[in-house]
Structure formats: structure tokens, C-alpha cells
Design a protein around this motif. Structure first.
Motif, PDB file in Angstrom:
ATOM      1  N   LEU A 131      -6.652   3.737  -5.621  1.00 24.54           N
ATOM      2  CA  LEU A 131      -7.140   4.767  -6.531  1.00 24.54           C
ATOM      3  C   LEU A 131      -6.957   4.340  -7.976  1.00 24.54           C
ATOM      4  O   LEU A 131      -5.991   3.647  -8.312  1.00 24.54           O
ATOM      5  CB  LEU A 131      -6.381   6.074  -6.287  1.00 24.54           C
ATOM      6  N   ASP A 132      -7.887   4.754  -8.831  1.00 29.43           N
ATOM      7  CA  ASP A 132      -7.748   4.531 -10.275  1.00 29.43           C
ATOM      8  C   ASP A 132      -6.856   5.651 -10.806  1.00 29.43           C
ATOM      9  O   ASP A 132      -7.322   6.775 -11.034  1.00 29.43           O
ATOM     10  CB  ASP A 132      -9.119   4.548 -10.951  1.00 29.43           C
ATOM     11  N   ILE A 133      -5.571   5.345 -10.978  1.00 28.66           N
ATOM     12  CA  ILE A 133      -4.598   6.383 -11.322  1.00 28.66           C
ATOM     13  C   ILE A 133      -4.836   6.945 -12.714  1.00 28.66           C
ATOM     14  O   ILE A 133      -4.662   8.153 -12.946  1.00 28.66           O
ATOM     15  CB  ILE A 133      -3.166   5.836 -11.194  1.00 28.66           C
ATOM     16  N   ARG A 193       0.858  -1.198   0.000  1.00 25.95           N
ATOM     17  CA  ARG A 193       0.000   0.000   0.000  1.00 25.95           C
ATOM     18  C   ARG A 193       0.892   1.245   0.000  1.00 25.95           C
ATOM     19  O   ARG A 193       1.747   1.397   0.859  1.00 25.95           O
ATOM     20  CB  ARG A 193      -0.907   0.006   1.219  1.00 25.95           C
ATOM     21  N   PHE A 194       0.628   2.122  -0.963  1.00 24.14           N
ATOM     22  CA  PHE A 194       1.447   3.313  -1.143  1.00 24.14           C
ATOM     23  C   PHE A 194       0.645   4.588  -0.892  1.00 24.14           C
ATOM     24  O   PHE A 194      -0.527   4.675  -1.265  1.00 24.14           O
ATOM     25  CB  PHE A 194       1.997   3.372  -2.573  1.00 24.14           C
ATOM     26  N   VAL A 195       1.302   5.569  -0.278  1.00 22.22           N
ATOM     27  CA  VAL A 195       0.764   6.927  -0.151  1.00 22.22           C
ATOM     28  C   VAL A 195       1.778   7.867  -0.787  1.00 22.22           C
ATOM     29  O   VAL A 195       2.981   7.781  -0.498  1.00 22.22           O
ATOM     30  CB  VAL A 195       0.530   7.309   1.326  1.00 22.22           C
ATOM     31  N   ILE A 196       1.311   8.748  -1.667  1.00 26.13           N
ATOM     32  CA  ILE A 196       2.207   9.639  -2.410  1.00 26.13           C
ATOM     33  C   ILE A 196       1.813  11.090  -2.182  1.00 26.13           C
ATOM     34  O   ILE A 196       0.667  11.484  -2.433  1.00 26.13           O
ATOM     35  CB  ILE A 196       2.171   9.324  -3.921  1.00 26.13           C
ATOM     36  N   ALA A 219      -3.650   6.716  -1.371  1.00 25.49           N
ATOM     37  CA  ALA A 219      -3.875   8.137  -1.096  1.00 25.49           C
ATOM     38  C   ALA A 219      -2.834   8.979  -1.825  1.00 25.49           C
ATOM     39  O   ALA A 219      -1.665   8.588  -1.920  1.00 25.49           O
ATOM     40  CB  ALA A 219      -3.832   8.431   0.405  1.00 25.49           C
ATOM     41  N   ILE A 220      -3.284  10.118  -2.326  1.00 25.66           N
ATOM     42  CA  ILE A 220      -2.414  11.043  -3.069  1.00 25.66           C
ATOM     43  C   ILE A 220      -2.860  12.472  -2.770  1.00 25.66           C
ATOM     44  O   ILE A 220      -4.057  12.733  -2.578  1.00 25.66           O
ATOM     45  CB  ILE A 220      -2.490  10.786  -4.589  1.00 25.66           C
ATOM     46  N   SER A 221      -1.913  13.390  -2.764  1.00 25.42           N
ATOM     47  CA  SER A 221      -2.258  14.806  -2.585  1.00 25.42           C
ATOM     48  C   SER A 221      -1.498  15.663  -3.572  1.00 25.42           C
ATOM     49  O   SER A 221      -0.476  15.252  -4.138  1.00 25.42           O
ATOM     50  CB  SER A 221      -1.929  15.268  -1.161  1.00 25.42           C
ATOM     51  N   ASP A 222      -2.019  16.875  -3.794  1.00 26.27           N
ATOM     52  CA  ASP A 222      -1.276  17.928  -4.489  1.00 26.27           C
ATOM     53  C   ASP A 222      -1.657  19.244  -3.838  1.00 26.27           C
ATOM     54  O   ASP A 222      -2.253  19.257  -2.754  1.00 26.27           O
ATOM     55  CB  ASP A 222      -1.530  17.901  -6.003  1.00 26.27           C
ATOM     56  N   VAL A 223      -1.318  20.367  -4.461  1.00 24.71           N
ATOM     57  CA  VAL A 223      -1.564  21.658  -3.829  1.00 24.71           C
ATOM     58  C   VAL A 223      -3.050  21.991  -3.717  1.00 24.71           C
ATOM     59  O   VAL A 223      -3.439  22.867  -2.945  1.00 24.71           O
ATOM     60  CB  VAL A 223      -0.845  22.793  -4.589  1.00 24.71           C
ATOM     61  N   THR A 224      -3.893  21.283  -4.479  1.00 27.49           N
ATOM     62  CA  THR A 224      -5.334  21.587  -4.450  1.00 27.49           C
ATOM     63  C   THR A 224      -6.102  20.739  -3.457  1.00 27.49           C
ATOM     64  O   THR A 224      -7.214  21.095  -3.066  1.00 27.49           O
ATOM     65  CB  THR A 224      -5.967  21.389  -5.844  1.00 27.49           C
TER      66      THR A 224
END
Length: 426
Positions: A248-250, A208-211, A234-239
Motif C-alpha cells: 500500500l502507498d501509506i 510483508r506486514f498486516v496492520i 493490508a490495513i484496517s480501521d473502524v470504517t
């Protein structure tokens, strides 16, 4: 601790382990050249605006200096100095014939039009063209810049020096760029992660990866990890940030970000607080955004078993430093927060070296006038990444140290040896 202090601290610890001569240590730490220029351009509305540009050329003992140019409002001399120094050790760890450099302009690229960005890039190039070159200093893209930026630099530089495709890397394919370059840093992250997990009898599949960060590096890492059977939860960016414990469906997320300029609003998972992303339950945490995001305030709450540093300097030394070195000391030094938790960290100067490695391949192709196919690029990248990991592990065994100090001692030792061989005298 700011980036320059943290990077210098790691260097000094490596120098102590290597028992470097104090004068040589000081020589390796001081940059070869620091450049600061004013870039004044006409805005689209007819007004004039001035921006400050920097280029720090840290070391050229092993070859031409190499490093990206970033456009970001927080660019300052300390940051550029730290990143230039990191590039020196990174190229040495990767064992490619480069030194280290870094550049940047203090601006907010999202607030500038394409034509304004072009004018700014050309003015900056006019100010530094006589201090960069194919065998002197070879820039590349970084945060806030891309292949188009490199195309402008190439064109402006060539006005003064003749057609010179090897003066920058990360160019468009049509101007001599390398196949596989866009994905190179993310692909290198994948290879480095595979190497670390294999040491513990594991693979990418099922982890399991979180980026943190979904720019060029984070998005490619997410896509390639998913293709390899990993689950990005889980993934995040500035928004914003999004989480789906089932993965997640990348591909859909990539399309969403392209259409909406950010993760916010993606309906393939639950929106979460970006500030909590680093402490989500996972096997592998990949910080792929800004530096200093893992610090003493949040290190105790990190639940990942492994951290792969895809960003530059994402972990503050107070959260993790090479402090549990037993050889050459008579006592057990106090372990840091993450060490106590048993978290293994693959440092940035190894984990994110895929980009500069393929930049080297691009430079070689430009000089030879012969283009490689993408299969060759990716195969060579795997070879370089796996060899670098093996070399770092050997230094860990030699100096009884963690992966960060293994990487730093490897890089610093190679640069020191090159410096002495070229005729340095105490």
C-alpha cells in the motif's frame, strides 16, 4: 476472558516462576487506589449529561504512577484496572522510574463537540487534581484523547497547583511536549520488530506486514516500516479494510484518512472484510487497535510468522499464553494454539512501550527545563527498546519460557524487588 482476568493470569504465572512469597504476590496485584467520579457537563444544546470517569493507580514502588486516559464508550472498571496493572509491568520492562496507572471516561468522543470535550476534560480534572501530580501520577493520551486533551488537563490542574507542565505528557510542543512523542509508540514498534527479526537473521526490508488499526500507533508504524523497506500489504480501521499485495502507498492512505476520516473508499487497493484482516497471509501481523482480537476462534487461521502486539492485550490467553514452561515442572504442559503453529509473539508490555518511554523523556525535559532535539529523542528510544528486548531475552533463558513470560517475569521481578527494598514486610 476479559482483560483483567487475562492480565492477572499472566501476572500469577510470572509470580509462580519467580517463586514470589504469596503475601507479596497478593500485595503486588491489588491496586494502590481506585477512583470513580461523576462528570456532569452542560451540552451545547443546554441539556445536562453525566459521564463516569475512572482513574486506577496500581503501583508506585518504582516511581510516580504513569498511564493514559482514554475516552471510549466501553471504558469500565475491569478494563481500567487491567490496563493500569499492565502499565506497572510495562514501565518496569522499559526500566524507566515509574509505576502504573490508567484512566478513562465512558463516552463516545465522536459524538461530542470540541467544546463539550473540553468541558468534560476540565470537570474530570477538577475531580482528580488532588490525586495526580508531577511526582504522584502523570497521565498521558490514550484511545480517544490527544495532545489537546492533555493541554486542557495541564491548564485545569495548573489553576489549583501553579504552572505544572510535567503533570501530563503527550502535550503540544508549545506547552512543553517532546519532539518525537507523536511517533514514539509506532517507532518503538519498529525498533522492537527489528530486534525480534534480527534474532532470526532477518530485517524489516522485504517482510510483508498486516496492520489492524490506523490510529496514531498503526499509522506511524505503517509509515516507519515502509520507510525501512517493509511492505505493508493490508490495513484496517473502524470504517473498513484495504489490501494490496504489492504494498500500500501509506502516504496516500494517510492523506485519504485525513480527508475522509477513515480507510473506507481508498482506491489504492482492494476493499476486504475487516474481520478477515487478522488471517491474511503475511510475515508480520501487528494488531494496533483493541484488546482481545486474537482468540481461540481465529487463532488457528492466523498465517503470520510473527505477531507484534502494538495494542494493549490484543491476544487472549486461550490463543496464546506462557504454557510451555518446562523448568520447575515435571511434565510437558499442553501448548496453546499459536505456540503449536510456531508463531512468535512479542508481547504488548515490550512492543508498545515506546510511547511511555518517550513520555518519560518528556517528563525529564519538563523537570530540567531543557528541550531535547528529535534526533536525541529517537536515539535514546532505540537504546531503551533494544536494552529492554535484551533483558527480556535473558529472562527467557533464565526461566526457559516464551517472550510473554520473559517480559512479565522481568517486569514483576523489578517491581517486587523495589517493593521489598522500600521496606515491605511479610
Amino acid at each position: 476472558m476479559n482483560a483483567l482476568a487475562a492480565t492477572s493470569r499472566n501476572f500469577k504465572q510470572a509470580a509462580k516462576l519467580l517463586a514470589l512469597d504469596s503475601k507479596l504476590e497478593k500485595s503486588l496485584l491489588i491496586p494502590f487506589r481506585e477512583i470513580k467520579v461523576e462528570c456532569t457537563i452542560p451540552k451545547d444544546d443546554g441539556t445536562l449529561a453525566s459521564y463516569v470517569g475512572f482513574r486506577v493507580q496500581h503501583d508506585n514502588a518504582r516511581g510516580p504512577m504513569k498511564g493514559g486516559i482514554r475516552y471510549h464508550h466501553e471504558v469500565d472498571p475491569d478494563e481500567v484496572n487491567a490496563l493500569a496493572q499492565l502499565m506497572t509491568w510495562k514501565t518496569a520492562v522499559a526500566n524507566i522510574p515509574y509505576g502504573g496507572a490508567k484512566g478513562g471516561i465512558g463516552c463516545t468522543p465522536g459524538e461530542l463537540s470540541i467544546s463539550e470535550l473540553e468541558r468534560l476534560t476540565r470537570v474530570f480534572t477538577q475531580k482528580i487534581h488532588d490525586l495526580i501530580g508531577i511526582h504522584t501520577d502523570v497521565p498521558a493520551p490514550d484511545m480517544g484523547t490527544n495532545s489537546q486533551t492533555m493541554a486542557w488537563i495541564l491548564d485545569e490542574y495548573s489553576k489549583f497547583h501553579g504552572h505544572s507542565p510535567a503533570v501530563v505528557t503527550g502535550k503540544p510542543i508549545d506547552l512543553g511536549g517532546s519532539l518525537g512523542r507523536d511517533a514514539a509508540t509506532g517507532r518503538g514498534v519498529l525498533f522492537a520488530t527489528e530486534a525480534l527479526l534480527a534474532e532470526h537473521g532477518k530485517g524489516i526490508a522485504g517482510q510483508r506486514f498486516v496492520i489492524q488499526g490506523f490510529g496514531n500507533v498503526g499509522s506511524w508504524a505503517a509509515q516507519l516500516i515502509t520507510e525501512a523497506g517493509g511492505k505493508v500489504i493490508a490495513i484496517s480501521d473502524v470504517t473498513g479494510a484495504v489490501k494490496n499485495i504489492n504494498g500500500l502507498d501509506i502516504s496516500k492512505l494517510v492523506n485519504h484518512v485525513a480527508e475522509n476520516r477513515g480507510i473506507k473508499g481508498f482506491n489504492g487497493g482492494d476493499a476486504i472484510d475487516p474481520n478477515s484482516l487478522l488471517t491474511e497471509e503475511c510475515d508480520v501481523l501487528i494488531p494496533a487497535a483493541l484488546g482481545g482480537v486474537i482468540n481461540r476462534d481465529n487463532a488457528n487461521d492466523i498465517k503470520a510468522k510473527y505477531i507484534i502486539e502494538a495494542a494493549n492485550h490484543p491476544t487472549d490467553p486461550e490463543a496464546d499464553e506462557a504454557s510451555h514452561i518446562l523448568i520447575q515442572t515435571n511434565c510437558q504442559l499442553k501448548k496453546n494454539i499459536l505456540s503449536k503453529k510456531g508463531v512468535l509473539i512479542l508481547p504488548d508490555i515490550l512492543a508498545n512501550s515506546g510511547g511511555v518511554t518517550v513520555s518519560y523523556f518528556e517528563w525529564v525535559q519538563n523537570i530540567q527545563g531543557f528541550m531535547w532535539d528529535e534526533e536525541k529523542v529517537n536515539a535514546e528510544l532505540r537504546t531503551y527498546m533494544m536494552r529492554a528486548f535484551k533483558d527480556v531475552k535473558e529472562m527467557c533463558r533464565t526461566h526457559n519460557c516464551d517472550l510473554r513470560m520473559g517480559a512479565f517475569t522481568l517486569g514483576v521481578n523489578r517491581v517486587a524487588r523495589a517493593t521489598v527494598l522500600r521496606g515491605w514486610e511479610a
